[in-house]
Design an enzyme around this catalytic site. Structure first.
Site, PDB file in Angstrom:
ATOM      1  CG  HIS A  67       2.830 -17.033  53.886  1.00 49.40           C
ATOM      2  ND1 HIS A  67       1.592 -16.438  53.696  1.00 49.40           N
ATOM      3  CD2 HIS A  67       2.983 -17.125  55.236  1.00 49.40           C
ATOM      4  CE1 HIS A  67       1.049 -16.173  54.869  1.00 49.40           C
ATOM      5  NE2 HIS A  67       1.868 -16.587  55.822  1.00 49.40           N
ATOM      6  CD  GLU A  68       5.077 -19.982  57.052  1.00 50.27           C
ATOM      7  OE1 GLU A  68       5.688 -19.454  58.010  1.00 50.27           O
ATOM      8  OE2 GLU A  68       3.836 -20.049  56.995  1.00 50.27           O
ATOM      9  CG  HIS A  71       5.837 -15.037  58.441  1.00 54.06           C
ATOM     10  ND1 HIS A  71       5.176 -13.876  58.769  1.00 54.06           N
ATOM     11  CD2 HIS A  71       4.884 -15.902  58.007  1.00 54.06           C
ATOM     12  CE1 HIS A  71       3.874 -14.042  58.539  1.00 54.06           C
ATOM     13  NE2 HIS A  71       3.681 -15.262  58.085  1.00 54.06           N
TER      14      HIS A  71
END
Length: 381
Positions: A67-68, A71
């Site tokens: 998820h990170e 980003h």
């Protein structure tokens, strides 16, 4: 959020883990292996529960990392430098150096994280369905189903329109696009985060007194974190607005007094302290900064050791210094000021010291910028 140790690099971005991850990791593993799995699949060997719980917790945190990383990758593609990724108690954070240049970039950077979590949930859900269709209904099917559900839940929670969640960033992008005012958009998202945090705290207390126990306390903790983070985001947004358009050279203290790192603390106190007008003293060698010592660091040296202790021994080391260019945007510098505990930046040209920026310099600049906004009725810069 600082990393306690580094794991390495993923997609060219340094990845670290804060010690608080251990707390939530153990809680997840224990909750699955000691409660959820035994209730759903009774009379299995305890080692099976333990292995399934540990495996599910590990894969869950790998999903948080994905998820990170998403980003970070999208941020880099939109021209934003990524300092690193840190996993901690409440999930993870990608540390970006700078802000999205426009609402579209904000939308892409913020939206990709929940999308990745959703895809991970769908992936594990599809595997669970395929496994169930074979007739298997054992413990590992439960682990797959839990991973599917928790990742979908994570995606849904993250798109709630409240800062500092990804949904808050999406809300900010929408308000920014509609109004053309980045600061107003940030304040709207931050206040939505405050409201969500208050609702979670209220729900947590209700659950706690209704007998939910730890679940209620966890909601209270999350709500408290959201309120604190939202308040910080609003303050940072207003500060960023006040400082917009300012360069480091506009607010720095030029040509600061310096000293040699070989000077003893006793000599500094006896001969320089009362003549020195500032609370931080850069240490230089041939005009190049090699350290930074503050009066607080000097004060902490015991009196009987001051004659044998040099300023270099109590200074912020050269590899910890925050160095800035005079033409650098002040807003770009602010996130880096926390890299050294002393909260100062040294301004250099061709490696030679020409100025220093302290919290007092930032505070004065914010006051002037805020006053200008009030008088002109428009954001600074």
């Amino acid at each position: 959020m600082r990393a306690s140790f580094r794991l390495g690099r993923v997609a060219g971005v340094p990845v670290g883990v804060n010690w608080s991850v251990l707390v939530i990791f153990l809680l997840i593993a224990w909750g699955l292996s000691a409660n959820q799995f035994p209730r759903a699949y009774p009379d299995r060997p305890w080692i099976g529960y333990a292995l399934a719980g540990l495996a599910a917790a590990v894969v869950f945190f790998l999903g948080l990392l994905a998820h990170e990383v998403s980003h970070a990758v999208v941020a880099k593609r939109n021209g934003i430098e990524v300092q690193g990724i840190t996993l901690w108690l409440f999930g993870g954070v990608a540390e970006l150096k700078g802000e999205a240049p426009n609402p579209g970039a904000e939308l892409r950077i913020s939206g990709v994280g929940p999308l990745v979590s959703l895809l991970i949930g769908v992936f594990f859900g599809a595997i669970a369905v395929a496994v169930a269709m074979t007739g298997y209904d054992g413990l590992w099917l439960g682990a797959l189903a839990w991973l599917a559900g928790i990742n979908v839940l994570l995606a849904v929670f993250n798109v709630l329109p409240a800062a500092p969640l990804d949904g808050g960033r999406l809300l900010r992008a929408a308000v920014w696009k509609a109004t053309g005012d980045r600061t107003k958009a940030s304040v709207v998202a931050a206040r939505a985060g405050w409201v969500l945090g208050a609702l979670l705290i209220g729900l947590g207390f209700w659950q706690f007194f209704a007998g939910a126990g730890f679940g209620g306390l966890w909601l209270i903790l999350i709500g408290w974190f959201l309120i604190g983070a939202a308040g910080m985001e609003e303050r940072q947004a207003r500060m960023g607005s006040a400082l917009r358009g300012l360069r480091v050279a506009d607010v720095m203290t030029p040509q600061p007094q310096t000293a040699s790192g070989e000077l003893t603390v006793a000599d500094f106190i006896d001969n320089y302290l009362f003549a020195y007008r500032h609370s931080a003293l850069p240490l230089t060698e041939e005009g190049r900064p090699v350290g930074l010592v503050t009066l607080d660091r000097v004060r902490d040296v015991p009196a009987d050791r001051r004659s044998a202790t040099t300023l270099a021994e109590v200074s912020c080391r050269a590899d910890e210094l925050v160095l800035a260019s005079p033409d650098e945007s002040l807003n770009d510098l602010l996130p880096r000021l926390s890299e050294c505990a002393d909260g100062r930046a040294l301004v250099v040209v061709d490696g030679r010291l020409i100025g220093i920026i302290s919290p007092s310099d930032i505070s004065r600049a914010v006051q002037r910028g805020s006053m200008r906004e009030q008088l002109t009725g428009r954001p600074t810069g």
